[in-house]
Design an enzyme around this catalytic site. Sequence first.
Site: not given
Ligand code: COS
Length: 379
Positions: A363
């Site tokens: 996660e």
């Molecule tokens: N809630 C709602 N929307 C969100 C959000 C959240 N927590 N985080 C990002 N968004 C939205 C952003 O606002 C953006 O929207 P717009 O395009 O409309 O502006 C869009 O989603 C893309 O966001 P962002 O550019 O921040 O995405 P990234 O590709 O930079 O990724 C991270 C962000 C690295 C934080 C994300 O990919 C992540 O959490 N990765 C880890 C995944 C994970 O936990 N994997 C385990 C799988 S489950 S075992």
Amino acid sequence: MDFSLSHEHEMMRKTVHGFAEKEIKPSAAWRDEKEEFSREIFNKMAGLGLTGILWPEELGGAGGDYLAYIIALEEISRVDASLGATLGVHISLCSWPIYTFGTAEQKHKFLRPLAEGQLLGAFSLTETSAGSDVANIQTSAVLQGDHYVLNGRKIFVTNADAAEVYVVFASTDRVKKAGGISAFILEKGMPGFSFGKKEKKMGIRSSAACDLIFEDCPVPRENLLGREGEGFKIAMSVLDVGRNSVAAQALGIAQGAFEEALSHAKAREQFSRPIGNFQAISFMLADMATKIEAARLLTYRTAYLADRGLPCGKESSMSKLFASDIAMEVTVNALQIFGGYGYIRDYPVERFMRDAKITQIYEGTSEIQRLVIARHLLQ
Ligand code: COS
């Protein structure tokens, strides 16, 4: 500011504590050794209302709140982190998105049997080239008439082929990257949907994990969860709250290891006195207890925010980051207090240590949690 738990929460903790001691703990080491998931125990958790603890009674749930769920996860993980992982995925990652983004029909068809424990849920986001970088999902979903056709492969899917319902993320428009990801509800037995080999893991060995394979798998249009292109935001908002359930698992693991270490330190004698009387050991125990309490406060506070519908993405990442690091530290030190006994599988501390490691990884790794927290601070 009131730090006390309500009477209902205290009673719930007592009930789940007793259940975990009686029904889960006795077979935890055996199931870890055999790497065997127990549907029987899952069914017993359902009997106690745990599989639907968060959902309203009219949807088959027990009508509890998020704090009650967190306490239940902590108590289960205290004796068996594998079942903590199973329940956490079932509720936070599968049932939660269906409850939050599902249509009335989807809730009726999937959420009710998930809540009642007739079905086991899973969540499938990760791929070989989309781990931390979720936007890079390659699994495709192409609309053809009244079906989406899925092709691709998912990895590390907890609950694996033991589950019956899967929340799966696929790209409906690769050019749009994050904005082109959509979420779907899949069912075991759909044509073109199969499973890869079962993973042999270091820890949480009695919870299953495997690949999901989609080969021209037709998914009815009504199984789209939320709107097309909304999948990335659904995944992120699910993880915003879900990560606190990993914190609760980590907390339970740390608590379980600490209790074992404390009783061993009182019972084990060297140089004619209990080893707990030596400052080296007693200070270790003092640090462990203090850090566990700090992790508990962070985790419960995040639950407090979630119960009030307040934003808690940053707090959830903080509790997961801190509690998982504490779980690792506490379990390593618990093993040290056990000495040679800690290193053999007759005692549970080596299992706790192996189980703790995954909480720093799934996660979202600890590095991703720092990234999420830092983005909140700097925005
Ligand atoms: N809630 C709602 N929307 C969100 C959000 C959240 N927590 N985080 C990002 N968004 C939205 C952003 O606002 C953006 O929207 P717009 O395009 O409309 O502006 C869009 O989603 C893309 O966001 P962002 O550019 O921040 O995405 P990234 O590709 O930079 O990724 C991270 C962000 C690295 C934080 C994300 O990919 C992540 O959490 N990765 C880890 C995944 C994970 O936990 N994997 C385990 C799988 S489950 S075992």
